[in-house]
Design an enzyme around this catalytic site. Sequence first.
Site, PDB file in Angstrom:
ATOM      1  N   LYS A  22      45.356  42.120  48.622  1.00 56.09           N
ATOM      2  CA  LYS A  22      44.017  42.429  48.076  1.00 56.09           C
ATOM      3  C   LYS A  22      43.137  41.182  48.147  1.00 56.09           C
ATOM      4  CE  LYS A  22      43.609  42.092  43.485  1.00 56.09           C
ATOM      5  NZ  LYS A  22      42.587  41.186  42.918  1.00 56.09           N
ATOM      6  N   ASN A  23      43.713  40.017  47.791  1.00 58.75           N
ATOM      7  CA  ASN A  23      42.897  38.805  47.688  1.00 58.75           C
ATOM      8  C   ASN A  23      42.607  38.144  49.029  1.00 58.75           C
ATOM      9  OD1 ASN A  23      42.745  39.297  44.998  1.00 58.75           O
ATOM     10  ND2 ASN A  23      44.180  37.686  44.373  1.00 58.75           N
ATOM     11  N   ARG A  96      34.734  40.960  39.520  1.00 59.59           N
ATOM     12  CA  ARG A  96      34.042  39.687  39.590  1.00 59.59           C
ATOM     13  C   ARG A  96      34.148  39.054  40.973  1.00 59.59           C
ATOM     14  NH1 ARG A  96      36.254  35.586  39.668  1.00 59.59           N
ATOM     15  NH2 ARG A  96      34.526  34.434  38.796  1.00 59.59           N
ATOM     16  N   CYS A 120      36.485  37.881  32.153  1.00 61.19           N
ATOM     17  CA  CYS A 120      37.419  39.005  32.103  1.00 61.19           C
ATOM     18  C   CYS A 120      38.495  38.626  31.086  1.00 61.19           C
ATOM     19  CB  CYS A 120      38.011  39.251  33.489  1.00 61.19           C
ATOM     20  SG  CYS A 120      39.087  37.928  34.019  1.00 61.19           S
ATOM     21  N   ARG A 125      35.787  32.682  33.792  1.00 63.37           N
ATOM     22  CA  ARG A 125      35.615  32.915  35.231  1.00 63.37           C
ATOM     23  C   ARG A 125      34.209  32.518  35.721  1.00 63.37           C
ATOM     24  NH1 ARG A 125      39.530  36.552  36.731  1.00 63.37           N
ATOM     25  NH2 ARG A 125      39.452  35.612  38.778  1.00 63.37           N
ATOM     26  N   PRO A 126      33.730  31.292  35.434  1.00 58.29           N
ATOM     27  CA  PRO A 126      32.399  30.885  35.884  1.00 58.29           C
ATOM     28  C   PRO A 126      32.353  30.747  37.406  1.00 58.29           C
ATOM     29  CG  PRO A 126      33.601  28.995  35.060  1.00 58.29           C
ATOM     30  CD  PRO A 126      34.462  30.198  34.767  1.00 58.29           C
ATOM     31  N   ILE A 127      31.126  30.730  37.960  1.00 61.85           N
ATOM     32  CA  ILE A 127      30.991  30.455  39.403  1.00 61.85           C
ATOM     33  C   ILE A 127      30.046  29.274  39.626  1.00 61.85           C
ATOM     34  CG2 ILE A 127      31.549  32.804  40.169  1.00 61.85           C
ATOM     35  CD1 ILE A 127      28.548  33.247  40.617  1.00 61.85           C
ATOM     36  N   ASP A 128      30.030  28.357  38.675  1.00 61.27           N
ATOM     37  CA  ASP A 128      29.142  27.181  38.785  1.00 61.27           C
ATOM     38  C   ASP A 128      29.439  26.341  40.030  1.00 61.27           C
ATOM     39  OD1 ASP A 128      31.585  26.745  37.297  1.00 61.27           O
ATOM     40  OD2 ASP A 128      30.925  24.684  37.060  1.00 61.27           O
ATOM     41  N   LEU A 129      30.699  26.305  40.442  1.00 63.74           N
ATOM     42  CA  LEU A 129      31.041  25.478  41.609  1.00 63.74           C
ATOM     43  C   LEU A 129      30.564  26.123  42.907  1.00 63.74           C
ATOM     44  CD1 LEU A 129      34.611  24.303  40.539  1.00 63.74           C
ATOM     45  CD2 LEU A 129      32.408  23.190  40.142  1.00 63.74           C
ATOM     46  N   ASP A 309      49.149  33.896  39.172  1.00 60.93           N
ATOM     47  CA  ASP A 309      49.232  35.364  39.262  1.00 60.93           C
ATOM     48  C   ASP A 309      50.657  35.886  39.130  1.00 60.93           C
ATOM     49  OD1 ASP A 309      46.548  35.842  41.704  1.00 60.93           O
ATOM     50  OD2 ASP A 309      46.567  35.304  39.591  1.00 60.93           O
ATOM     51  N   ILE A 331      45.915  27.203  34.746  1.00 60.27           N
ATOM     52  CA  ILE A 331      44.740  27.603  35.536  1.00 60.27           C
ATOM     53  C   ILE A 331      43.708  28.341  34.685  1.00 60.27           C
ATOM     54  CG2 ILE A 331      43.941  28.900  37.561  1.00 60.27           C
ATOM     55  CD1 ILE A 331      45.763  26.542  38.305  1.00 60.27           C
ATOM     56  N   ARG A 401      44.041  48.449  40.267  1.00 62.83           N
ATOM     57  CA  ARG A 401      43.097  47.546  40.921  1.00 62.83           C
ATOM     58  C   ARG A 401      43.774  46.775  42.044  1.00 62.83           C
ATOM     59  NH1 ARG A 401      39.329  43.844  37.411  1.00 62.83           N
ATOM     60  NH2 ARG A 401      38.860  43.363  39.571  1.00 62.83           N
TER      61      ARG A 401
HETATM   62  C1  EPZ Z   1      41.281  33.837  42.627  1.00 59.43           C
HETATM   63  O1  EPZ Z   1      40.365  33.946  41.563  1.00 59.43           O
HETATM   64  C2  EPZ Z   1      42.087  35.136  42.619  1.00 59.43           C
HETATM   65  N1  EPZ Z   1      41.195  36.265  42.842  1.00 59.43           N
HETATM   66  C3  EPZ Z   1      42.795  35.294  41.267  1.00 59.43           C
HETATM   67  O2  EPZ Z   1      43.603  36.460  41.338  1.00 59.43           O
HETATM   68  C4  EPZ Z   1      43.704  34.077  41.057  1.00 59.43           C
HETATM   69  O3  EPZ Z   1      44.303  34.171  39.786  1.00 59.43           O
HETATM   70  C5  EPZ Z   1      42.881  32.787  41.150  1.00 59.43           C
HETATM   71  O4  EPZ Z   1      42.181  32.738  42.406  1.00 59.43           O
HETATM   72  C6  EPZ Z   1      43.754  31.553  41.040  1.00 59.43           C
HETATM   73  O5  EPZ Z   1      44.718  31.559  42.046  1.00 59.43           O
HETATM   74  C7  EPZ Z   1      40.776  36.535  44.099  1.00 59.43           C
HETATM   75  O6  EPZ Z   1      41.120  35.848  45.050  1.00 59.43           O
HETATM   76  C8  EPZ Z   1      39.869  37.711  44.262  1.00 59.43           C
HETATM   77  P1  EPZ Z   1      39.538  30.175  40.882  1.00 59.43           P
HETATM   78  P2  EPZ Z   1      39.164  32.877  41.438  1.00 59.43           P
HETATM   79  O7  EPZ Z   1      38.096  30.049  41.233  1.00 59.43           O
HETATM   80  O8  EPZ Z   1      38.797  32.366  42.780  1.00 59.43           O
HETATM   81  C9  EPZ Z   1      37.656  27.622  37.384  1.00 59.43           C
HETATM   82  C10 EPZ Z   1      44.514  38.473  40.600  1.00 59.43           C
HETATM   83  O9  EPZ Z   1      45.291  38.664  39.665  1.00 59.43           O
HETATM   84  N2  EPZ Z   1      36.389  27.743  38.093  1.00 59.43           N
HETATM   85  O10 EPZ Z   1      40.541  29.595  41.822  1.00 59.43           O
HETATM   86  O11 EPZ Z   1      38.120  33.466  40.596  1.00 59.43           O
HETATM   87  C11 EPZ Z   1      38.175  28.952  36.859  1.00 59.43           C
HETATM   88  O12 EPZ Z   1      37.591  29.233  35.589  1.00 59.43           O
HETATM   89  C12 EPZ Z   1      43.330  37.540  40.421  1.00 59.43           C
HETATM   90  O13 EPZ Z   1      44.633  38.960  41.750  1.00 59.43           O
HETATM   91  C13 EPZ Z   1      35.266  27.085  37.596  1.00 59.43           C
HETATM   92  O14 EPZ Z   1      35.321  26.418  36.573  1.00 59.43           O
HETATM   93  O15 EPZ Z   1      39.866  31.707  40.647  1.00 59.43           O
HETATM   94  C14 EPZ Z   1      39.660  28.707  36.759  1.00 59.43           C
HETATM   95  O16 EPZ Z   1      39.959  28.026  35.553  1.00 59.43           O
HETATM   96  C15 EPZ Z   1      43.194  37.107  38.972  1.00 59.43           C
HETATM   97  N3  EPZ Z   1      34.089  27.208  38.270  1.00 59.43           N
HETATM   98  C16 EPZ Z   1      39.938  27.771  37.935  1.00 59.43           C
HETATM   99  O17 EPZ Z   1      38.673  27.215  38.303  1.00 59.43           O
HETATM  100  C17 EPZ Z   1      33.973  27.952  39.429  1.00 59.43           C
HETATM  101  O18 EPZ Z   1      32.866  27.999  40.004  1.00 59.43           O
HETATM  102  C18 EPZ Z   1      40.533  28.472  39.156  1.00 59.43           C
HETATM  103  O19 EPZ Z   1      39.729  29.614  39.404  1.00 59.43           O
HETATM  104  C19 EPZ Z   1      35.120  28.611  39.912  1.00 59.43           C
HETATM  105  C20 EPZ Z   1      36.317  28.483  39.249  1.00 59.43           C
END
Ligand code: EPZ
Length: 434
Positions: A22-23, A96, A120, A125-129, A309, A331, A401
């Site tokens: 899925k991812n 998201r 969630c 789950r911010p997207i500031d980066l 995960d 994480i 999902r």
């Molecule tokens: C991806 O989510 C996966 N989803 C998640 O899988 C997975 O748990 C996660 O990566 C970690 O491996 C998809 O690929 C669709 P991150 P993502 O950005 O990209 C922080 C599942 O169960 N962060 O790597 O959203 C964030 O809060 C799902 O299939 C910021 O601070 O995760 C977290 O603490 C759940 N700012 C850390 O980074 C940002 O702009 C890692 O998040 C982005 C992230």
Amino acid sequence: MDKFVIRGGNPLVGTIRISGAKNSALPCMAAALLTEDEVTLENIPRVRDIETERRLLASMGAEVGLHEGELKDRTTIDCRRLSDPVARYEIVKTMRASSLVLGPLLARTGMARVAIPGGCAIGGRPIDLHIKGLEKMGAAITQEHGYIEARACRLRGAHLVFDKITVTGTEDLLMAAVLADGDTLMENCAREPEVVDLAALLIAMGAQIEGAGTSTIRVRGVSSLHGAHFRINPDRIEAGTFLIAGAITGGDLIVANCNSAHLGAVIAKLHEAGARIDVLGPDAVRVRAAAKLRAADISTEEYPGFPTDMQAQYMALATQAEGVSLVRENIFENRFMHVQELVRMGANIKVDGSTATVRGPARLSAAAVMCSDLRASASLVLAALVAEGESIVDRVYHMDRGYERFEEKLRGVGAQIQRMGNVFTPREAAAVAD
Ligand code: EPZ
């Protein structure tokens, strides 16, 4: 609301075939926004998030075909006519990962309007980066009324260093960089196989990318991309989930159609916990019952470390292991939603901040439990497979999902699991399930 009715006690024996990831599929579908040509993706998992992404792309004007195969699905995506580059809140709030369209929309059309994804169950789950990187590439970004509005005549190559390792952040900015003017150097990138899959698709579409799968990725922007035909890799989290199912039930399970090279940390940990694991080849792993499961600590890390995960699923296994297992979640800030439900089934787990202490083995008894998020749901099913009696696992829409035909695959190797509509009591469920 669908529920699973599960009678515990059956060792799982046989072969389970893994679906596409899925991812990987989600960013690869978003990548189709980058070209006017048709993109075909094979081995698409039949899960709800894929349907959500299909609706999201279609809402922007894309033509998205989902062709159901015998076992595997194929999707064809044609974004020739993008009439409305907006990702509406109604869709984004249910998934998201919709934020993955931000980079490609901006790169292809010069503008994007994407609802800010809410948090969630597992965290903010911010997207500031994502935003910081796009601004560094020249995008003008405003946020109001719950939406991000981004504009850029043409993004320009930049030197991006991620403050934190982010999987979809890496993917979003990779998709922005492939059509940018000039070269982009991305450092502190995510190394997940899903990033490698996306880069492979983009290269097949004509992008110039080096270093995907390492923490440093170099991109040379090109003026346009063409269509491609690409096969999505197997889902490493689904594979890991079923490996734990084989270990926790004391069975003899072959997980086929997987990519064993992506399972290193999970296989090593199951080995340490006493499970008998044999890598049968690049696409198959066999797990057999241990004489006795032993406690082993985990600490979730970015790939290739132990995946966050897989944390909830491993915790279910740890409840059956002899000794004390420490489970550290590094994480996400709230990824222990499964703990209280496991405790209600008889597990001995104490949470202190980001560490859960699991004492085992604990005799689990069947209960009515509630799913809260995708992977917590899998953890409750795994516990129910060994609990004494008949459990009701409610709100399995969380599982739908990201797990394809989950109960069918488990039934195929001996689990007693049925999907029910509105079942009101275990007695009614028992009458129906037998
Ligand atoms: C991806 O989510 C996966 N989803 C998640 O899988 C997975 O748990 C996660 O990566 C970690 O491996 C998809 O690929 C669709 P991150 P993502 O950005 O990209 C922080 C599942 O169960 N962060 O790597 O959203 C964030 O809060 C799902 O299939 C910021 O601070 O995760 C977290 O603490 C759940 N700012 C850390 O980074 C940002 O702009 C890692 O998040 C982005 C992230």
